[in-house]
Design an enzyme around this catalytic site. Structure first.
Site, short mmCIF file in Angstrom:
data_model
loop_
_atom_site.label_atom_id
_atom_site.label_comp_id
_atom_site.label_asym_id
_atom_site.label_seq_id
_atom_site.Cartn_x
_atom_site.Cartn_y
_atom_site.Cartn_z
N HIS A 226 0.83 -1.21 0.00
CA HIS A 226 0.00 0.00 0.00
C HIS A 226 0.87 1.26 0.00
O HIS A 226 0.77 2.07 -0.92
CB HIS A 226 -1.00 -0.02 1.16
N GLU B 278 0.68 5.80 12.66
CA GLU B 278 -0.65 5.38 13.09
C GLU B 278 -0.68 3.88 13.43
O GLU B 278 -1.28 3.49 14.41
CB GLU B 278 -1.65 5.70 11.96
N ASP B 279 -0.04 3.09 12.62
CA ASP B 279 -0.25 1.64 12.71
C ASP B 279 0.91 0.86 13.32
O ASP B 279 0.81 -0.35 13.48
CB ASP B 279 -0.52 1.05 11.31
N ASP C 82 -19.99 18.06 -26.07
CA ASP C 82 -18.59 17.70 -26.09
C ASP C 82 -18.39 16.21 -25.86
O ASP C 82 -17.42 15.77 -25.31
CB ASP C 82 -17.81 18.52 -25.07
N ASP D 83 -3.13 8.62 -1.24
CA ASP D 83 -3.56 7.54 -0.35
C ASP D 83 -5.01 7.15 -0.67
O ASP D 83 -5.37 5.99 -0.80
CB ASP D 83 -3.44 8.04 1.10
N HIS E 278 3.51 6.94 5.44
CA HIS E 278 2.32 7.65 5.90
C HIS E 278 1.48 6.87 6.92
O HIS E 278 0.75 7.46 7.70
CB HIS E 278 1.45 8.11 4.72
#
Ligand code: MN
Length: 735
Positions: free
Chosen positions: A57, A85-86, A268, A148, A81
Site C-alpha cells: 500500500h 498510526e499503525d 462535447d 492515499d 504515511h
C-alpha cells in the site's frame, strides 16, 4: 471495460525506483531507500484486508505521488504515511531520521485520517473541506493524502459494501472537490469515477456501456479530424499532438442521468485535445480550427489569458463539422497540460528546480507568456515556502476562521482567536456552563488557550461547576459572552428567590406567623396576578432584589393571612410533594454506561418520570431522552439507521429534578372565560405554565394547548383530573 480496469492495483518498491529514475528528477535515492527499509520493517507481516502484504500500500501511494512529479520528502512521507498510526514508530523518530518536513507531512496525513469526514449535512462537508486545506500548513499533506485515497479506492473491492459507499461519499463530498480546487484533474476524475461505481452501479454501467457502443464511431471520427487538422495546420507532426479525449464517466453521468439529457445531446461528447509547444501556436491552431469548422457562438473560452483560479489554462471552443456533428476542442501547451492534469503538484517541480516535465528540449524556447506566468508562480512559491501557494489557492476561504475537532471527530468552526470557552459554548450551553477545563491534543491547556486549526479539543466538565465572571473578558464570541451573562442573570435570580423568601418569612415571624412552604405560597398567590407574576418564585425574586418593597406589602399580606388561615382552614391542599424550587441540574435520568453526560428531554414527546424511555446520542448535544413510543423513535431499533446511537436509560430512583414539561391538549365547548378558568385551576395547583394557547376547531368547539411543568406522571394525572372538572371541558389528552 473502462479506463480504470487497466490500472495496476499494487505497485512495489522496484516499480517506484523505476518511476523515480525515469522521471529525470534529482531524487535522494539513498534517503528513499532508507525510508522504504523502515516502512518494510515497521509494517512487518501486517496485511491488508485482501490478504496482500501491507507494505504494497505505501509503495503504491509513493508511486502515485512520484507520478505527480513530487519531491523526495513527499515520496518518503508517502512510504511512511501509515507508520506512525499503525506501528510502534513515533513521529519524533521520523523527525530525527528524516527531518521535520517528512514528520510534518506524515503527522498531517495521520490527523486527517482521524477526522470524521462524512456527514449528511452539507455545511459540515464544507467545513471539513475548508479545514483540511487550512490545517495543511504544507500542501504536500493534501497531495499525499489524495494519493492515499486514490490507492484505497483502487483496491476497495474487498471492503464491505457499507464501507465502500461511505468512502465513496467522502470522496464526492470532500476529496474530489479538494482535488478540483488544487487543479488535480486526474485525481479528481479517478476519485469521482471510482466512487460513482459504488454509489450508483447501474447508472455507471449504463454510461460505460453507452461509451463502449460508440467507441468505434468515436475512434473513426477522431482519426478523421486528426488528419484534417494536421493537414490544415501545415505543422510538422512532431510539433503538434492531437488526441481524442474521453470525458470522465462522472461528468457524463451528471449531464445525462442527473440533467435528463441523452448521450447524443452532449456537445462535447466528441472531444479533441491539441497540445503544442507554445502559446503563440495555441492561438494559431485556434484560427485553423475556426477556419476549418463552424464555431458555435459563445462556446469559446480563453483560459490562457484568464486562467481558472486553480491555475488551469487552455483554449476551449466547440465547433460543428460539415456533417453537422458538434465537438469540443481544447488547445494548450505541454506545460499547461501538465498543470491541467496534476495542478498544484505539477507546479511543485518549479520550486525544486526540477527539469521540465514532458518536453525537455523545448525548455529554452519558452514563450514570453509562459515565462510571465511562471514568474508569477515562482514569486508566490519563493516568498514563503509552500504555505503561500496554498494561501493563494484558498483565497476564497475565510482566513478569519479556525477549524477544530472533537475527540469524536466532529468539526467545529470558530472565529480566529476563539478560546476553549467559546468552543464549549458552541458545543452546548450546558457544556459551557459546566466546563472546568480543556485538553488540546490530549494536553491540559489554560482556559484562555486560543484554538488553532486542526487541533483536537476536548472540553472537560463537572456537574457542579459553573462559569466564572472573568470568562466574559476571555471569550471571543459574542454568543459565548451572552450565554455566560444569561447564566449569571439566572443564577442571581436563584439567589434572589432564596433571599426574597427569607425576607418574607422573617417579617411574618415577627408577627408570630409560621407557615409551611405550601401555605406560604398559597397565602401569597393573591399577589401574583395583580403584579403580573407567573409564579410565586417571580414574587420572591422581585422581593429579593428589591423590586417589591416589603414594608409596603406586608400589611396586605397579614390581612390576607387573617382572611385565609385564621377563621377556616378547610382549603383543600393537593397532596403532592411540593416541587423543590431550586432547579438542580441533575437530570433524573441514568444513562447506562455513561456517567455524567449531558441530558436533554426531547420536546417532541416530553417524557415524564414513570414513562418508558430511551436515549438517543445526538451530535454534540449529549443524550436526548424520548418516550419509548415517541413517533421519532423507530419501533425496531435494530433496523434504525444508526442503531448504536440509541442507548438504554432509566429514571433515577429518587428524582432530584422537580420539573418536567408536559403538553396537554384540552378540547372544550367554546365559551368566554374558559381560558381563564384553566389558568386559575392550574395556578391554584401551583403549576408553572410555559405556554397556553387556544383556537377554534369547529363552530362551537375550541382546543387549548398548554405546556406545563409537572413532577411526574402521577402528578400529571392529578392535574388532568382537576382540569376535567372544569365546566365545558370535553376531553384532555397528553401529547
Ligand atoms: Mn494509507
Amino acid at each position: 471495460m473502462s479506463k480504470y480496469d487497466d490500472i495496476v492495483h499494487y505497485q512495489d518498491y522496484e516499480e517506484l525506483v523505476r518511476i523515480l529514475k525515469e522521471s529525470n528528477n534529482n531524487y535522494d535515492m539513498r534517503k528513499i531507500q532508507k525510508a522504504y527499509n523502515l516502512a518494510e520493517k515497521a509494517h512487518g507481516d501486517q496485511r491488508r484486508i485482501s490478504g496482500i502484504p501491507y507494505i504494497l500500500h505505501p509503495t503504491s501511494v509513493a508511486c502515485i505521488v512520484a507520478g505527480f512529479g513530487m519531491d523526495t520528502d513527499s515520496v518518503i512521507a508517502a512510504l511512511l504515511h501509515d507508520v506512525v498510526e499503525d506501528t510502534e514508530y513515533s513521529l519524533d523518530y521520523l523527525r530525527k531520521e528524516f527531518g521535520k518536513d517528512v514528520a510534518n507531512i506524515v503527522d498531517g496525513v495521520t490527523k486527517i485520517s482521524k477526522i470524521k469526514l462524512y456527514s449528511r449535512e452539507e455545511q459540515q462537508a464544507e467545513n471539513v473541506r475548508k479545514m483540511l486545506i487550512a490545517m495543511s500548513n504544507d500542501i504536500r499533506v493534501i497531495i499525499v493524502k489524495l494519493a492515499d485515497r486514490v490507492h484505497n479506492m483502487r483496491t476497495i473491492e474487498c471492503m464491505p459494501e457499507q464501507k465502500r459507499r461511505d468512502k465513496s461519499r467522502e470522496n464526492m463530498e470532500v476529496f474530489a472537490p479538494i482535488a478540483h480546487r488544487l487543479g488535480m484533474k486526474a485525481v479528481k476524475e479517478e476519485l469521482e469515477d471510482l466512487s460513482l461505481r459504488y454509489l450508483d452501479p447501474i447508472g455507471y454501467k449504463e454510461i460505460e456501456d453507452a461509451l463502449m457502443l460508440r467507441e468505434n464511431e468515436r475512434e473513426k471520427f477522431i482519426e478523421k479530424k486528426k488528419k484534417e487538422i494536421l493537414k490544415a495546420s501545415k505543422m510538422p507532426a512532431g510539433k503538434i499532438y492531437v488526441s481524442g479525449r474521453v470525458k470522465s464517466i462522472n461528468s457524463i453521468y451528471r449531464k445525462t442521468i442527473l440533467r435528463g439529457k441523452t448521450m447524443d445531446e452532449i456537445y462535447d461528447f466528441f472531444a479533441l485535445r491539441i497540445i503544442v509547444d507554445d502559446i503563440k501556436e495555441c492561438y494559431n491552431i485556434l484560427g485553423v480550427i475556426h477556419d476549418l469548422y463552424n464555431p458555435i457562438p459563445r462556446r469559446f473560452k480563453d483560459y490562457i489569458s484568464t486562467p481558472k483560479p486553480n491555475m488551469y489554462q487552455s483554449l476551449h471552443t466547440t465547433v460543428i463539422d460539415s456533417e453537422g456533428i458538434p465537438f469540443e476542442v481544447q488547445i494548450r501547451t505541454w506545460e499547461m497540460h501538465q498543470t491541467a492534469e496534476n495542478g498544484i503538484a505539477a507546479h511543485w517541480k518549479y520550486k525544486l528546480g526540477f527539469t521540465r516535465i514532458v518536453n525537455n528540449k523545448k525548455a529554452k524556447e519558452l514563450d514570453a507568456n509562459i515565462n510571465r506566468i511562471r514568474d508569477v508562480l515562482q514569486a508566490q512559491i519563493d516568498t514563503d515556502d509552500s504555505t503561500d501557494i496554498i494561501r493563494n489557492i484558498r483565497n476564497d476561504f475565510d482566513q478569519n476562521e479556525v477549524y477544530v475537532f472533537s475527540p469524536k471527530g466532529d468539526v467545529f468552526n470558530l472565529p480566529n482567536g476563539s478560546t476553549v470557552i467559546d468552543l464549549a459554548y458552541l458545543i452546548h450551553t450546558e457544556v459551557g456552563n459546566h466546563m472546568v477545563g480543556a485538553k488540546v491534543d490530549h494536553r491540559i491547556v489554560p482556559i484562555d488557550y486560543k484554538l488553532k486549526t486542526g487541533e483536537i479539543c476536548e472540553i472537560l466538565t463537572q456537574k457542579d461547576s459553573h462559569p466564572r465572571r472573568d470568562w466574559l473578558e476571555i471569550c471571543k464570541t459574542s454568543s459565548a459572552r451572552s450565554k455566560i451573562r444569561q447564566w449569571f442573570k439566572r443564577e442571581r435570580r436563584d439567589e434572589n428567590i432564596v433571599e426574597g423568601k427569607m425576607m418574607i418569612e422573617r417579617e411574618l415571624k415577627r408577627s408570630n406567623i409560621y407557615l409551611e412552604d405550601e401555605q406560604l405560597e398559597d397565602l401569597l398567590s393573591f399577589m401574583l396576578r395583580k403584579n403580573k407574576f407567573n409564579t410565586v418564585e417571580d414574587l420572591y425574586a422581585s422581593v429579593g432584589y428589591g423590586g417589591i418593597q416589603l414594608w409596603k406589602v406586608m400589611p396586605r399580606i397579614k390581612e390576607e393571612y387573617a382572611l385565609k388561615f385564621k377563621p377556616h382552614e378547610d382549603e383543600p391542599v393537593i397532596s403532592k410533594p411540593k416541587p423543590a424550587r431550586h432547579r438542580r441540574i441533575t437530570s433524573g435520568v441514568i444513562v447506562d454506561g455513561m456517567d455524567d453526560c449531558l441530558i436533554k428531554f426531547s420536546h417532541c414527546c416530553n417524557p415524564l418520570p414513570g414513562d418508558e424511555i430511551i436515549g438517543y446520542i445526538t451530535r454534540g448535544f449529549g443524550v436526548s431522552i424520548h418516550k419509548r413510543n415517541c413517533t421519532n423513535i423507530p419501533k425496531d431499533i435494530s433496523k434504525a439507521e444508526e442503531p448504536e446511537r440509541y442507548v438504554s436509560v432509566r429514571w433515577e430512583e429518587e428524582i432530584k429534578q422537580s420539573n418536567f414539561r408536559a403538553n396537554l391538549e384540552i378540547i372544550c365547548t367554546d365559551r368566554t372565560g374558559l381560558l381563564a378558568d384553566v389558568t386559575i385551576a392550574l395556578s391554584s395547583m401551583r403549576i408553572f405554565i410555559h405556554t397556553l394557547n387556544s383556537r377554534h376547531i369547529t363552530e362551537d368547539q375550541a382546543i387549548v394547548v398548554a405546556t406545563i411543568d409537572v413532577v411526574d406522571k402521577e402528578h400529571l394525572e392529578t392535574v388532568i383530573n382537576r382540569l376535567k372538572s372544569i365546566k365545558d371541558v370535553i376531553s384532555i389528552r397528553r401529547f
